[in-house]
Write a protein that holds these residues in place. Structure first.
Motif, PDB file in Angstrom:
ATOM      1  N   LYS A  91       0.839  -1.207   0.000  1.00 60.69           N
ATOM      2  CA  LYS A  91       0.000   0.000   0.000  1.00 60.69           C
ATOM      3  C   LYS A  91       0.875   1.259   0.000  1.00 60.69           C
ATOM      4  N   LEU A  92       1.977   1.220   0.721  1.00 63.90           N
ATOM      5  CA  LEU A  92       2.903   2.350   0.704  1.00 63.90           C
ATOM      6  C   LEU A  92       3.526   2.532  -0.672  1.00 63.90           C
ATOM      7  N   ARG A  93       3.922   1.431  -1.303  1.00 67.79           N
ATOM      8  CA  ARG A  93       4.496   1.518  -2.658  1.00 67.79           C
ATOM      9  C   ARG A  93       3.496   2.159  -3.619  1.00 67.79           C
ATOM     10  N   ASP A  94       2.248   1.707  -3.552  1.00 68.99           N
ATOM     11  CA  ASP A  94       1.213   2.241  -4.444  1.00 68.99           C
ATOM     12  C   ASP A  94       0.980   3.726  -4.185  1.00 68.99           C
ATOM     13  N   TYR A  95       0.934   4.100  -2.917  1.00 67.99           N
ATOM     14  CA  TYR A  95       0.706   5.498  -2.555  1.00 67.99           C
ATOM     15  C   TYR A  95       1.875   6.369  -3.000  1.00 67.99           C
ATOM     16  N   ILE A  96       3.081   5.876  -2.797  1.00 63.04           N
ATOM     17  CA  ILE A  96       4.275   6.615  -3.215  1.00 63.04           C
ATOM     18  C   ILE A  96       4.286   6.797  -4.721  1.00 63.04           C
ATOM     19  N   ALA A  97       3.957   5.746  -5.468  1.00 62.64           N
ATOM     20  CA  ALA A  97       3.949   5.843  -6.937  1.00 62.64           C
ATOM     21  C   ALA A  97       3.006   6.942  -7.404  1.00 62.64           C
ATOM     22  N   LYS A  98       1.848   7.025  -6.763  1.00 60.61           N
ATOM     23  CA  LYS A  98       0.873   8.066  -7.103  1.00 60.61           C
ATOM     24  C   LYS A  98       1.412   9.454  -6.773  1.00 60.61           C
ATOM     25  N   GLU A 134       4.525  10.404  -6.338  1.00 60.54           N
ATOM     26  CA  GLU A 134       5.718  10.765  -7.111  1.00 60.54           C
ATOM     27  C   GLU A 134       5.342  11.381  -8.457  1.00 60.54           C
ATOM     28  N   LEU A 135       4.328  10.843  -9.104  1.00 63.38           N
ATOM     29  CA  LEU A 135       3.882  11.421 -10.366  1.00 63.38           C
ATOM     30  C   LEU A 135       3.221  12.773 -10.146  1.00 63.38           C
ATOM     31  N   GLU A 136       2.505  12.895  -9.040  1.00 60.47           N
ATOM     32  CA  GLU A 136       1.794  14.132  -8.743  1.00 60.47           C
ATOM     33  C   GLU A 136       2.762  15.271  -8.401  1.00 60.47           C
ATOM     34  N   TYR A 137       3.805  14.948  -7.635  1.00 57.80           N
ATOM     35  CA  TYR A 137       4.732  15.984  -7.153  1.00 57.80           C
ATOM     36  C   TYR A 137       6.104  15.931  -7.809  1.00 57.80           C
ATOM     37  N   GLN A 138       6.313  14.948  -8.645  1.00 57.04           N
ATOM     38  CA  GLN A 138       7.570  14.797  -9.390  1.00 57.04           C
ATOM     39  C   GLN A 138       8.777  14.836  -8.446  1.00 57.04           C
ATOM     40  N   ALA A 139       8.700  13.985  -7.439  1.00 52.35           N
ATOM     41  CA  ALA A 139       9.773  13.839  -6.462  1.00 52.35           C
ATOM     42  C   ALA A 139       9.742  12.407  -5.933  1.00 52.35           C
ATOM     43  N   ASP A 140      10.909  11.848  -5.644  1.00 51.53           N
ATOM     44  CA  ASP A 140      10.990  10.500  -5.091  1.00 51.53           C
ATOM     45  C   ASP A 140      10.724  10.528  -3.589  1.00 51.53           C
ATOM     46  N   PHE A 141      10.033   9.492  -3.100  1.00 49.99           N
ATOM     47  CA  PHE A 141       9.799   9.322  -1.669  1.00 49.99           C
ATOM     48  C   PHE A 141      10.256   7.922  -1.277  1.00 49.99           C
ATOM     49  N   VAL A 142      11.294   7.857  -0.466  1.00 55.63           N
ATOM     50  CA  VAL A 142      11.894   6.575  -0.094  1.00 55.63           C
ATOM     51  C   VAL A 142      11.774   6.384   1.419  1.00 55.63           C
ATOM     52  N   ILE A 143      11.542   5.136   1.823  1.00 52.79           N
ATOM     53  CA  ILE A 143      11.466   4.773   3.238  1.00 52.79           C
ATOM     54  C   ILE A 143      12.416   3.609   3.480  1.00 52.79           C
ATOM     55  N   MET A 144      13.230   3.715   4.516  1.00 58.16           N
ATOM     56  CA  MET A 144      14.120   2.615   4.865  1.00 58.16           C
ATOM     57  C   MET A 144      14.126   2.437   6.386  1.00 58.16           C
ATOM     58  N   THR A 145      13.791   1.227   6.846  1.00 60.48           N
ATOM     59  CA  THR A 145      13.865   0.916   8.269  1.00 60.48           C
ATOM     60  C   THR A 145      15.030  -0.038   8.499  1.00 60.48           C
ATOM     61  N   PHE A 146      15.640   0.072   9.669  1.00 61.04           N
ATOM     62  CA  PHE A 146      16.732  -0.835  10.024  1.00 61.04           C
ATOM     63  C   PHE A 146      16.841  -0.877  11.538  1.00 61.04           C
ATOM     64  N   SER A 147      17.719  -1.720  12.045  1.00 56.72           N
ATOM     65  CA  SER A 147      17.896  -1.839  13.490  1.00 56.72           C
ATOM     66  C   SER A 147      19.362  -2.155  13.775  1.00 56.72           C
ATOM     67  N   GLN A 148      20.112  -1.107  14.114  1.00 58.14           N
ATOM     68  CA  GLN A 148      21.518  -1.293  14.473  1.00 58.14           C
ATOM     69  C   GLN A 148      21.998  -0.076  15.259  1.00 58.14           C
ATOM     70  N   PRO A 149      23.000  -0.260  16.092  1.00 59.32           N
ATOM     71  CA  PRO A 149      23.521   0.884  16.853  1.00 59.32           C
ATOM     72  C   PRO A 149      24.144   1.919  15.923  1.00 59.32           C
ATOM     73  N   VAL A 150      23.934   3.190  16.253  1.00 56.34           N
ATOM     74  CA  VAL A 150      24.470   4.265  15.408  1.00 56.34           C
ATOM     75  C   VAL A 150      25.218   5.317  16.214  1.00 56.34           C
TER      76      VAL A 150
END
Length: 199
Positions: free
Chosen positions: A61-68, A70-86
């Motif tokens: 659902k997030l992929r579908d929403y982002i695709a919509k 991105e075309l509307e605003y002509q900008a990429d929207f990326v999400i990345m989750t991870f779990s490690q000490p920083v």
């Protein structure tokens, strides 16, 4: 009877004008140039849930929403989750960070992920878009936003904070809604604050 026809003739003319305008606008809309993504080298994936905080359905659902969006605003929207000490000396040594500071390393992780994958709607590396990274490592949890191109130009420091506040609203209870808020809030600022953002 003549008065009756005279009265309704005004309405017929008004409806006729509206009909013509509707047809003209429809033709103009159909003749608009389709939005074309100029950066064709970046991956098509936008949701990297390495921390496994989303269901498969939520990811799609997030992929579908982002695709919509991105075309509307002509900008990429990326999400990345991870779990490690920083943060800290041990994390710096183990992962080769430049710093022991949480914020510094989160910035580097976001920027490096964006640059390595060549994201950006109009061009890679410095193209238009944003990436939200979310570290779920216990004791060092938190999200970070990195922006590029016109998104960077459109969002000031307080705007970035507002995006993160919108994410925090659902951060613990519903990551899916938190990430939707990220997208909506960035779009809100791209519109100059003229939308109703968030869930």
């Amino acid at each position: 009877r003549k008065q009756y026809l005279h009265y309704f003739r005004i309405w017929f003319v008004a409806v006729g004008i509206l009909l013509v305008l509707t047809i003209v606008m429809g033709i103009r809309y159909s003749m608009r140039e389709p939005v074309v993504r100029l950066n064709t080298t970046a991956p098509t994936e936008r949701v990297y849930d390495y921390a496994d905080v989303l269901t498969d359905s939520e990811e799609q659902k997030l992929r579908d929403y982002i695709a919509k969006k991105e075309l509307e605003y002509q900008a990429d929207f990326v999400i990345m989750t991870f779990s490690q000490p920083v943060e800290g000396d041990a994390a710096k040594e183990e992962y080769g960070y430049d710093s022991t500071d949480w914020q510094h390393n989160m910035t580097d992780i976001a920027d490096n992920f964006w640059d390595t994958n060549g994201y950006g709607f109009n061009k890679d590396f410095e193209g238009d878009g944003s990436i939200l990274i979310d570290n779920r490592y216990e004791g060092q949890r938190g999200e970070w936003l990195s922006t590029s191109g016109k998104v960077e130009d459109s969002l000031g420091t307080q705007d970035v904070e507002n995006v993160l506040y919108a994410v925090d609203k659902y951060y613990d209870d519903n990551p899916y809604l938190a990430y939707l808020n990220y997208i909506d809030e960035v779009c809100y600022h791209l519109e100059g604050g003229n939308l109703t953002p968030g869930v």
